[in-house]
Design a protein around this motif. Sequence first.
Motif, PDB file in Angstrom:
ATOM      1  N   HIS A 211     -10.170 -30.571   2.523  1.00 26.65           N
ATOM      2  CA  HIS A 211     -10.053 -30.586   3.714  1.00 26.65           C
ATOM      3  C   HIS A 211     -10.263 -31.510   4.735  1.00 26.65           C
ATOM      4  N   TYR A 213     -11.643 -31.326   8.356  1.00 30.59           N
ATOM      5  CA  TYR A 213     -11.882 -30.562   8.800  1.00 30.59           C
ATOM      6  C   TYR A 213     -13.322 -31.677   9.789  1.00 30.59           C
ATOM      7  N   TYR A 241     -17.506 -25.252   9.782  1.00 29.63           N
ATOM      8  CA  TYR A 241     -17.716 -26.856   8.905  1.00 29.63           C
ATOM      9  C   TYR A 241     -18.668 -27.847   9.116  1.00 29.63           C
TER      10      TYR A 241
END
Length: 304
Positions: A211, A213, A241
């Motif tokens: 990902h 993020y 996150y």
Amino acid sequence: MTTDLGPESLTAAVIGSFKKTPDQRLKAVLESLTHHLHEFVRDVAPSIQEWEAAIDFLTATGQKCDDVRQEFILLSDVLGVSMLVETINDEETPDATDSTVLGPFHMVQSPERVLGENISAESEGDVCVVRGRITSVTGEPVPGARIDVWQANTKGFYDVQQPGIQTIGNGRGLFTADEHGEFYFRSVIPSYYPIPTDGPVGDLLHATVRHPYRPAHIHFIVAATDYKTLTTHIFVGGSEYIDSDAVFAVKESLIKPFSTNADPEAAAALGVAAPFVEGVIEIVLHPEAPPHEDTNETVKEVVR
């Protein structure tokens, strides 16, 4: 120099080609780079097509860079190299505030602001207060320290990512600490956000099922005469996150709660209405070390 060198002798020949390099730091860096790069190639044994693909990837990374986008910093970040460099250098100043990555968005000069000013006046969201104090490792305040801050808005975008929507300078500020080493400013609580994925680094993340993020944070660069300049963050406690930052930059010491303060006197002193949300950070600077005899200015020139 012969051209029919085997793998081992080729590495030795390239390393030997640097023997007359006058700058000893540059010589050491190039020798180590050659040794490890050749070891990597021997270990992976890429095909010609794979090596060409690697060159194409690096070329595309450079081509993606412009005045407001630094794809190579982004690549360094997602491979953990930026944090490795920061962590190694932190070992020299264990009593100072932990450093963390610069990130790819420190691409424009922050506007000069007075203490208490709102750096995110164009951003939607409730106003919060970020305040702190700059001290030395001995506990003494550092008056006049310069604090450069920048952050995303509540939708996860920096000013440079939204031309025509945000004015350049929104979410940024350059402050001077008061005689007690203290500073404060108003802003909005930034959102977590994805790093840019429309370039080669995004392709890499997609190919590795990662990902993109980053947890919510505010960047700081703190500088003062006779002190080592510090690049760090304040991470918003509880942000999504926080345990899986795409660039591996979270340090426990930098996670701070953004808590509600209902004290009307404190609110009045800070120029906001009660109750308000505030984030508090104390930044500890380490005295600047004397310069080494062997300068690394040549290294900087070569890689510039």
